[in-house]
Structure formats: C-alpha cells, structure tokens
Design an enzyme around this catalytic site. Sequence first.
Site, PDB file in Angstrom:
ATOM      1  N   ASP A  26       0.862  -1.189   0.000  1.00  0.00           N
ATOM      2  CA  ASP A  26       0.000   0.000   0.000  1.00  0.00           C
ATOM      3  C   ASP A  26       0.894   1.232   0.000  1.00  0.00           C
ATOM      4  OD1 ASP A  26      -2.881   1.129   0.484  1.00  0.00           O
ATOM      5  OD2 ASP A  26      -1.581   2.218   1.870  1.00  0.00           O
ATOM      6  N   HIS A 167      -5.717   4.674   6.425  1.00  0.00           N
ATOM      7  CA  HIS A 167      -4.973   5.481   5.460  1.00  0.00           C
ATOM      8  C   HIS A 167      -3.519   5.676   5.876  1.00  0.00           C
ATOM      9  CE1 HIS A 167      -8.374   6.359   2.899  1.00  0.00           C
ATOM     10  NE2 HIS A 167      -9.087   6.702   3.964  1.00  0.00           N
ATOM     11  N   ASP A 172      -2.893  -0.390   6.382  1.00  0.00           N
ATOM     12  CA  ASP A 172      -3.766  -0.734   5.258  1.00  0.00           C
ATOM     13  C   ASP A 172      -3.298  -2.004   4.563  1.00  0.00           C
ATOM     14  OD1 ASP A 172      -4.990   1.589   5.967  1.00  0.00           O
ATOM     15  OD2 ASP A 172      -4.929   2.521   3.983  1.00  0.00           O
TER      16      ASP A 172
END
Length: 571
Positions: A26, A167, A172
């Site tokens: 991510d 976030h 994540d």
Amino acid sequence: MSGAQLTFDEIDDDLPLHLATFVVVDLETTGGSAQRDSVTEIGAVKVRGGEVVGEFATLVDPGRGIPPAVVTITGITEAMVRGAPSFDSVLPAFLEFSRDAVLVAHNAPFDVGFLRAHCERLGLAWPGPRVLCTAKLARRVLSRDETPNHKLGTLARVLGARTTPVHRALDDARATVDVLHSLLERLGPLGVRTVPELLAHLPDVTPQQRRNRGLADALPSAPGVYLFRGPNEEVLYVGTASDLRRRVRQYFTAGERRSRVKEMAGLAHRVDHVECAHPLEAEVRELRLLAAHQPRYNRRSTAPRRTWWVVLTEEAFPRLSIVRTARDGALGPFRSRRAASEAVEALQAGGSLRRCTERIPERDPRGRPCALHELGRCAAPCAGLQSAADYAPEVISVREVISGAPGGDGLLRRLRADLGRLAAEERFEDAAAGRDRLAELVRALDRGQRWAALAEVPELVAARPDGAGGWQLAVVRHGRLAAAGRARRGVPPMPVVDVLQAAAETVLPQPGPLRGAPADEVQVVHRWLTTGGTRLVRCAEPWAEPAGSAGSWSAWLDRAHRARTPYPAAD
C-alpha cells in the site's frame, strides 16, 4: 512445509496457492497522479501459507509539499517526512523484497502505477510481477447482498479483518492481507487452487488471452528478448525479460491490465525469442529490434530514436539552435523539443547570446555588406553588442560549459549568483523558477558529458558478478554493446574475454558527442557499467569525464532537489 520462498517457475507448475508467496503493498501519496505526485509512505507485508513472513515499511520524503487535504486524510505531515529517505533509494529495496512474489494491492492500478512510473524515472527495469487486485477480486467473489461497496474499510469490516485501515500504509497493507485470505477461502470450493487459476478467474482475462496461454510453454527460463508475431508474421510487440517463460505467461493473465497489450496478446499466433547472455544484452537487443520493426503495440516504437540537440550555429555571431542531427559540441540528447527549448532558455539567461531565430544575412539585397551582420545585431535586442570581440566571450562560455572544460562552469556560476540576487530582492517565485531551470540544465549537461565520455572510448571490457559465482561480460565500443557473454562459476573468465573481443562487432565512430551511437543504447550501457558492482577488465584508453563536468555540481543539485516545493499558480 518448507520455509523457502517459491520462484515463479515453481508457481507455474500449478502448485497450491498456500505454497505461493504474496507481497501485499500500500502507498500513501501527495495526490492521485503517478506522473505528477510523489510517495509519502510505503508499507508491505509478505505472506505465505496464511502466515506473515516479513514486513517492509517506511515514511518517504516526497521532495515537495504535502497538500493540506492529503494531510487531513493520512495524518502524514511535512515534519514527519523531513529526513526520511527518498523513494529513489526506497524503491530498489522494495523491488528486492517483493522479488518472485505475486504483488497484491487494493485498487492495484493506483499503487502499481506509482511503482512503474518511479521505475521509469530511475531507469530501472520494471520486473513485471503478477498483480492481483483485491478490489477486483472482491467484486468477483462477493455478492451485492454481502457488501454495500468494495472499499477497503468496508471489506475489512464485512470480512472481519483483524486490522482496521486508517490510510496509513502498513496498517492498510495488513488489513488487505486479511481481506485477501478471506477471499481466497471462498475460492477453494470453486476449484481455484493455483496462482494461474486465481488470475484466470478474474473477469479481465479475455477468452483470446486464455486461448493463447500455451504460446509461452516452449520458451526457456533464461534472459532474452521476445517477439509476439501476428497472423501475417508481422511483429506485434517486442519485450525483454530476465526469465522469458515467466514474463510471456503474464500477458495471458489478469496481471496484464493494459488494454492495447491485452488485445495484442489475443491476436498473437506465435512468440519468437532470442536468448541472451545476460540482461544487458537483452535490453540492447530490444532497443535494436524496436528500431528495426517498429511494432505498433509498443509505445516506444513510434520513434524509438527520436532525440533533439542544442547547437551553436556556424555564423559570425552564433545563436543557439535546436536540431535533430548531433554534431561535435552539441548539448543533449533531449527526449523532447520542449526539454531542449528549456535548456536554451537557461543558457541564454546566463549571458548575452542573441535570441533571434533568423540567420543574419552577410549582404543586403543590393549586395553590399550588411551593417547588421557586421555589428551582430538583428530585429530582436542583442544586448547592445558592438563587435565580434565583444560577442566572443559569450560564445566561449557556452562552449566551455557544454564541453566541461576545466573551469568552464562560469556560466553556471553566473546563473547561481542570479538566484541569490532574486532571493535578496524577495522575488521568490522567480528565484524558484530559475533554480528549477538551472537544475534541469545541470542534469542535461551531466548526462551528456558522462555519455559522451563513454562514447569516446574505442573499446572497453567489463565484468559484473552474476550472483551465482560467475561473471556477466560485455565488450563496449564507442558506447555500443559490441559483444556479450558469460563465464559461469568455475570457468576462467579471461579466455572468454579473449574470444568475445575477437568476435565483437566492428564499430566505426561518427561525428557527434555520442559518436553515432543511439542515445537509448548509450544510456543502457552506461547504467550497466556504473551500477551493480561492474568492474573494468580492459580499456583501450582511459575512460575519464571532463574535469569541469557538471558532475561537480551534484551537491548543489541535491540541495536544489530538496528545496523544491509546489508554489501556487498566479490568480
């Protein structure tokens, strides 16, 4: 169960999913454009057999400001990333961490798009991993009754993930791991038990792609170049790979997301290949095949050698001109006319070269000597030049900075001094624009001087460790790869070097800074020679860069890069 990571060769043998290695990644960024925005954080989790076997995470200095809206979403501030490594240094480490694994991301086109774009900027070969998007997989597996949407936060809640996405990159990625495992459990009863079956299960694989998957079966697991051929034997696409069979198979799975390339994979009737001694030979052969065939499905093949140069015209009062054909003393190469124009603006900002685009006639319409020609003046202002003697220092300063003559960076120093003057006058936007223009000029000079120095060497032989106790060998003549070979572990390398030199291609130097070598090839060869522990074995004459080269400005260039921040557009 063995703890060793499985290679793609083993995965392609249809081993169960629980024996394959997945790297779930991510990224947090300053915005949504892979071309304009930068990475602020990366997090990745490596899993195998349902267990975590490694994690990779770091904040990243984006080299620019972070918009307030992004700070609100991620909580990552400019103070947090100050002093963090740049993505230029983080990316190679991540590529090694994820090597030979299936790359997984939620909304994979976003994360993979940033990774690929940064590879292109750094001149790194994109490894072409198999890519799995958990958002797309969720749409395939979960019904509308089970989840209102396919956002990561929603899926984490619906599927009972142990980590809540917030976030931030590592959290994540951990949440995506739990989502992935839940989705894979649901695929078992459907008969999806291997990586190829998993990727083929996604809706993005066309029937034509599935039909052509067998075209890769006969290819070797070796470095080389592959050529997709169409029904009339025309070359549709050319690519390079460190493992031919693995790379070509990826064109027939959901990991391939480019619509044009998927269309090409469906049209192909055959895949030819050229096995190469090592990746450098494969890259060079790819460039030459692109130039020879110009296959319509390769983005680069429309103008594979399209370059621009900046030269001083051959006139009594020379001006800077942008041309397509290089000659001695030219600055470049540039990939676009716009980049060349920006270099011209930077050079002109540091002196009094005339800026008009018209050649000054030596005689007027009546055949008399032209006064404008004699004075070095024209319709555009030329800084009040009075004679050729007044004009000569300006021309000399440009020639010296392009060639890298000792002490020849006076023009660059004048431009740097101008930045200080603008800052003292509090004209900060003008100073920032001038700094960026000067930085791009220094990069162009540095690139051109390094490549030209390599192209001057009649012959050199270099060796790079192959990672298995042997050597990758290359003979380079005037910047071109003239021969390539390999001395495997236990094989004395010098007899192989002798054979390669004897059989190497003859290269006759031509006019121009690169001595006739294509810029793309010089770039690839120079990168191979200056990275990866490559060693010089023989050199016909010293390979040396000019004493006054732009490379001496590397410290200033690094400061300029760190100082870059986005400034608002004028109202």
